[in-house]
Design a protein around this motif. Structure first.
Motif, PDB file in Angstrom:
ATOM      1  N   GLN A 154       0.673  -1.338  -0.124  1.00 26.54           N
ATOM      2  CA  GLN A 154       0.038   0.019   0.184  1.00 26.54           C
ATOM      3  C   GLN A 154       0.982   1.186  -0.063  1.00 26.54           C
ATOM      4  OE1 GLN A 154      -2.744  -0.585   3.331  1.00 26.54           O
ATOM      5  NE2 GLN A 154      -1.066  -1.393   4.646  1.00 26.54           N
ATOM      6  N   THR A 179      -7.336   5.125   2.670  1.00 24.48           N
ATOM      7  CA  THR A 179      -7.026   4.003   1.899  1.00 24.48           C
ATOM      8  C   THR A 179      -7.777   3.605   0.671  1.00 24.48           C
ATOM      9  OG1 THR A 179      -8.307   2.173   2.950  1.00 24.48           O
ATOM     10  CG2 THR A 179      -6.069   2.821   4.240  1.00 24.48           C
ATOM     11  N   SER A 194      -3.916   2.526   6.536  1.00 25.25           N
ATOM     12  CA  SER A 194      -3.453   1.270   6.205  1.00 25.25           C
ATOM     13  C   SER A 194      -4.562   0.208   6.507  1.00 25.25           C
ATOM     14  CB  SER A 194      -2.088   0.966   7.011  1.00 25.25           C
ATOM     15  OG  SER A 194      -2.378   1.163   8.270  1.00 25.25           O
TER      16      SER A 194
END
Length: 372
Positions: A148, A312, A288
């Motif tokens: 990510q 995210t 996250s």
């Protein structure tokens, strides 16, 4: 292609184990060889691939591995020769070991001299904890993969250009699926460490609506530190791992293998992960999530996450977010009243997100392109 996927020992292996074994499944389906090889500075072990896979302790949880080799100075040249003779490329499951009291010197460095294409993962937000050893390695890699964007931010600040954002690989379970439990089930499946907010979660367990059953899985350092505390006894009714029972409502199972966890997600109405809530590390404040959320979303459970998760890629309409653990009981109450957790439209959108972003077959292509 014959890929040696090298696993450096680390105390925090849970997500890494799922990640690497999902890539392995995708590689085998493509006709490639993908061996997860555990390595430590052992003085007596020879390099080998096992006849059957082994489920070993890789830190605070376990990991399935295919073989092992030593990077002790007395054995490392033997290991290098073995790797070069048996593989076409190296994938480091994470870029390098962390410096620890029992591992004070970078004994792993000769493995970076293996004369094969090499790529590595940065799997967490703790780049600062191992950057002293990791930063000089960047120029020796074909590229670095991050699951990510928040984990990639320190490397972007360094000006590193060979970055690939490759979301957590996911392999769907193809067997018969279990129905949701008739009684609402809240499952904790994350590791037991501060970054996940486990201490805060335990303290609010007594306030969870009485009709909700609570099951807790995985393990970590905080289990061993919390299990004699009053708030542990107030949260946990039965500890099936080592018997630290209390007067609460949760059942603690400890570490179980992935097939059993999949059945938990299929049964669960809710999961919980508070990563980002108490993070001192600014990386996690950028937003996250983990393999646990990918799995929960695919199998229809509704994750309850810290509000930083809204930064995210997860669609905001498929989960619930809180600013603090104290909000969890009311969030569950509202969800039960509105039917949000089991809403078919929510569950279908969640599943579509996982298929679009996380299928291991697509994510393995990212790895292979770097190693060609």
């Amino acid at each position: 292609m014959r890929i040696a996927c090298i696993y450096w020992y680390t105390s925090s292996v849970g997500g890494i184990a799922t990640h690497l074994n999902s890539l392995r499944t995708a590689a085998i389906r493509e006709g490639d060889q993908f061996d997860i090889l555990h390595t430590r500075p052992w003085k007596t072990k020879r390099p080998q691939v096992f006849k059957t896979r082994q489920w070993v302790r890789g830190g605070d949880t376990r990991i399935w591995i295919d073989g092992e080799f030593s990077h002790d100075p007395s054995r490392v040249q033997e290991s290098i020769k073995w790797l070069e003779q048996n593989y076409d490329a190296i994938l480091f499951g994470f870029i390098c070991p962390h410096k620890r009291k029992d591992y004070p010197k970078p004994l792993f460095l000769p493995i970076y001299d293996v004369d094969l294409p090499k790529a590595a993962w940065v799997m967490d937000g703790y780049w600062h904890a191992y950057s002293e050893w990791a930063e000089p390695l960047l120029g020796r890699l074909s590229g670095v993969l991050c699951p990510q964007e928040s984990y990639a931010s320190p490397l972007r600040e360094l000006g590193y250009k060979k970055l690939v954002i490759s979301p957590f690989p996911f392999v769907p379970f193809l067997g018969k699926r279990l129905p949701k439990d008739e009684t609402p089930l809240l499952a904790w499946t994350n590791q037991w460490k501060d970054i996940k907010g486990i201490g805060h979660f335990l303290k609010i367990v007594p306030k969870i609506p009485p009709r909700v059953q609570i099951e807790m899985y995985s393990n970590g350092i905080r289990y061993y530190q919390f299990r004699t505390e009053d708030f542990w006894r107030g949260a946990v009714r039965e500890d099936k791992f080592q018997g630290y029972n209390g007067t609460g409502r949760a059942t603690f199972f400890g570490n179980v293998d992935l097939p059993e966890i999949i059945r938990v997600y299929q049964r669960a109405w809710f999961t919980c992960n508070l990563q980002g809530m108490t993070a001192k590390n600014s990386t996690y404040k950028l937003g996250s999530y983990n393999n646990t959320e990918v799995e929960a979303l695919y199998y229809g459970a509704c994750p309850i996450l810290h509000s930083s998760s809204r930064l995210t890629a997860i669609p905001k309409e498929v989960y619930q977010s809180v600013d603090s653990a104290d909000e969890i009981p009311d969030t569950i109450c509202r969800s039960l009243k509105s039917g949000f957790a089991l809403d078919e439209e929510r569950r279908e959108k969640a599943r579509e997100f996982v298929i679009r972003k996380h299928l291991a077959s697509s994510r393995y292509k990212d790895v292979r392109e770097l190693l060609q």
